[in-house]
Write an enzyme that holds these catalytic residues in place. Structure first.
Site, PDB file in Angstrom:
ATOM      1  N   HIS A  54     -16.470  10.060   7.696  1.00 57.21           N
ATOM      2  CA  HIS A  54     -15.611  10.611   8.749  1.00 57.21           C
ATOM      3  C   HIS A  54     -16.392  11.535   9.687  1.00 57.21           C
ATOM      4  O   HIS A  54     -16.285  11.438  10.905  1.00 57.21           O
ATOM      5  CB  HIS A  54     -14.434  11.357   8.116  1.00 57.21           C
ATOM      6  N   HIS A  78     -18.356  19.688  10.952  1.00 56.96           N
ATOM      7  CA  HIS A  78     -17.068  20.272  11.343  1.00 56.96           C
ATOM      8  C   HIS A  78     -16.079  20.436  10.186  1.00 56.96           C
ATOM      9  O   HIS A  78     -15.152  21.223  10.291  1.00 56.96           O
ATOM     10  CB  HIS A  78     -16.427  19.483  12.497  1.00 56.96           C
ATOM     11  N   GLU A  82     -13.796  23.825   5.544  1.00 58.08           N
ATOM     12  CA  GLU A  82     -12.468  23.563   5.012  1.00 58.08           C
ATOM     13  C   GLU A  82     -12.484  22.605   3.837  1.00 58.08           C
ATOM     14  O   GLU A  82     -11.841  22.824   2.823  1.00 58.08           O
ATOM     15  CB  GLU A  82     -11.620  22.960   6.117  1.00 58.08           C
ATOM     16  N   ASP A  83     -13.167  21.507   4.003  1.00 55.26           N
ATOM     17  CA  ASP A  83     -13.121  20.466   2.981  1.00 55.26           C
ATOM     18  C   ASP A  83     -14.334  20.491   2.064  1.00 55.26           C
ATOM     19  O   ASP A  83     -14.288  19.999   0.950  1.00 55.26           O
ATOM     20  CB  ASP A  83     -13.005  19.085   3.638  1.00 55.26           C
ATOM     21  N   ASP A 144     -13.076  14.136  16.418  1.00 54.91           N
ATOM     22  CA  ASP A 144     -12.555  14.206  15.050  1.00 54.91           C
ATOM     23  C   ASP A 144     -11.202  13.500  14.984  1.00 54.91           C
ATOM     24  O   ASP A 144     -10.949  12.648  14.130  1.00 54.91           O
ATOM     25  CB  ASP A 144     -12.426  15.703  14.698  1.00 54.91           C
ATOM     26  N   ASP A 265       0.178  -1.779  39.132  1.00 56.96           N
ATOM     27  CA  ASP A 265      -1.202  -1.797  38.645  1.00 56.96           C
ATOM     28  C   ASP A 265      -1.327  -2.307  37.216  1.00 56.96           C
ATOM     29  O   ASP A 265      -2.250  -1.949  36.500  1.00 56.96           O
ATOM     30  CB  ASP A 265      -1.847  -0.413  38.785  1.00 56.96           C
TER      31      ASP A 265
HETATM   32 MN    MN Z   1     -12.321  16.143  10.454  1.00 58.99          MN
END
Ligand code: MN
Length: 486
Positions: A54, A78, A82-83, A144, A265
């Site tokens: 990811h 990133h 957190e993870d 992300d 369009d």
């Molecule tokens: Mn992420």
């Protein structure tokens, strides 16, 4: 089935997108790559693939947007706070303050359940403040989100809708305001079927019915024009069909009673030429061949959209009872139309501090202005009202008599226009002429209106103005003046 698109991606692939990478760039990306791999060791996505895929996909999108090595590295990192349960201090030691700032900024809007803007105004505000300091925070967040949307099918159904709604209500509009059309269109089309499944099916069906006829029409116009351009020595870099995204087609259809015949369009032909002069020559040739539909010629080269978009547009009758839109632009305009602010950032040389909002084009100053106004406001209800009104609404482009374009949220009034020009002009508002005609204070401005503000020294804000003022800027100034008067 296991979604496993990124297993082949290595640091070199990421580095290969950087123009003339320095040794330090390579080392940085290799370090961040290895660090992320270790931090997410053993973790899996809902799809069953390794979690690290990811963050690699996120970094890959950033590399495709030609972002700098710092941003790509931050993309890899990133989710480590957190993870990956990594301490902030560790990131600081390994990668420095700048990358830690980016990673923390991206994390801010992190873990919460989206249930509409109301519940999240505080985290959204923090996120926008970080974005105002450095717009790369937002670009990483968009990359992300794109990968999360691409893998949404693996997520629990009740979560799917929530995430898709947030994408439609927050991220896609933000990508649009930055002019990053490749991201806006992709995000919207990925979210559309989850949020409005019935409408999505309807739009797809309408489009399917028309598809064959449209493709034929565009292809025949393409061939005829190609011959003419060749005869007239206008060099073409590219000429081909432009596919309208489903969600943007849906938005148009909604405004036109869901009647696809009224959308001009749906089928478009895009022509890319060498320089600005050729854009106008090509337009002339198009009109020589096909009758233009009155009122549909738009010169966004002379008057770019506020997000920086430049192109010539025209809609023409193709002679077989049909109509198509034709868009003409240069290669540089094409790059900007797709990458928006990212194109500006990536073409900036030198130190990456240049990416902070201060040095950004005017199109981005709204983020900064907005967070400035919000600094002293503790009431989040007010913040949210302003945010929804000013930034997540469609915009109208209105002109001053001098031809400067002012962009305002839909339903803005002459009072909003006056304050958008200058607070002094707003404070002494005495009347407005719209397209040469004296108009009422509460008139709703439309794109293309030319607005002239009449001021009087003796004129001053009244509470009645508030009823017509829609933008945060106008409302704040009026309220401040009324408070002083008391
Ligand atoms: Mn992420």
């Amino acid at each position: 089935m296991i979604h496993n698109s990124n297993t082949m991606l290595d640091p070199d692939t990421l580095i290969s997108h950087i123009k003339n990478p320095r040794k330090a760039d390579k080392a940085l990306i290799e370090n961040a790559y290895a660090f992320a791999q270790q931090a997410h060791e053993g973790q899996k996505r809902f799809s069953g693939e390794p979690y690290v895929n990811h963050v690699i996909a996120t970094a890959q999108k950033l590399a495709e947007l030609h972002m700098d090595a710092t941003t790509i590295a931050a993309g890899l990192l990133h989710d480590v706070l957190e993870d990956g349960n990594v301490e902030e201090e560790t990131v600081r030691k390994e990668f420095g303050d700048e990358i830690l700032f980016l990673v923390k900024g991206v994390t801010k809007l992190g873990k919460y359940k989206y249930k509409g803007l109301e519940r999240h105004s505080e985290s959204l505000r923090k996120f926008l403040i970080a974005t105002a300091q450095d717009v790369r925070v937002l670009i990483i967040r968009l990359a992300d989100r794109l990968h999360n949307m691409q893998t949404l099918e693996y997520v629990r159904p009740d979560k799917q809708k929530r995430i898709a709604l947030e994408t439609l209500e927050i991220y896609a509009p933000l990508a649009g305001r930055l002019g990053i059309d490749v991201l806006r269109g992709e995000l919207e089309d990925l979210a559309f079927p989850y949020v409005y499944p019935k409408e999505y099916a309807q739009v797809r069906e309408l489009h399917r019915e028309q598809k064959k006829a449209l493709e034929k029409r565009v292809e025949s116009a393409r061939r005829t024009l190609l011959t003419l351009f060749h005869e007239e020595n206008v060099e073409i870099s590219y000429i081909g069909a432009r596919v309208k995204h489903y969600y943007s087609l849906y938005k148009k259809l909604k405004k036109r009673d869901m009647d696809i015949e009224k959308v001009f369009d749906v089928a478009a032909l895009r022509i890319i030429v060498k320089n600005v002069g050729d854009c106008y020559r090509a337009l002339g040739l198009v009109h020589q061949l096909f009758t233009p539909i009155p009122g549909r010629v738009k010169d966004y080269i002379a008057s770019p959209k506020p997000n920086g978009y430049r192109s010539l547009h025209t809609s023409v009758f193709t002679g077989d009872g049909g109509r198509i839109e034709i868009q003409i632009r240069t290669e540089a305009m094409q790059r900007e139309a797709e990458y928006g602010i990212a194109a500006h950032l990536s073409y900036k040389e030198g130190d990456s501090k240049g990416a902070s909002a201060q040095s950004l084009p005017k199109s981005l100053s709204w983020i900064q202005q907005f967070t400035e106004w919000q600094k002293n406001i503790s009431e989040s209800g007010e913040f949210l009202k302003d945010l929804k009104m000013d930034f997540f609404r469609d915009r109208v482009f209105v002109f001053t008599p001098q031809g400067d374009v002012i962009d305002l949220p839909e339903e803005s009034s002459p009072i909003d226009f006056a304050y958008a020009i200058h607070s002094e002009i707003g404070d002494h508002f005495a009347g407005a002429k719209i397209n040469g005609k004296l108009s009422a204070l509460d008139t709703k401005l439309k794109s293309g209106d030319i607005v002239e503000i009449i001021t009087k020294e003796s004129s001053k804000p009244s509470s009645k103005w508030l009823e017509s003022a829609k933008t945060a800027m106008a409302r704040k100034n009026i309220k401040a003046a009324l408070a002083k008067d008391k």
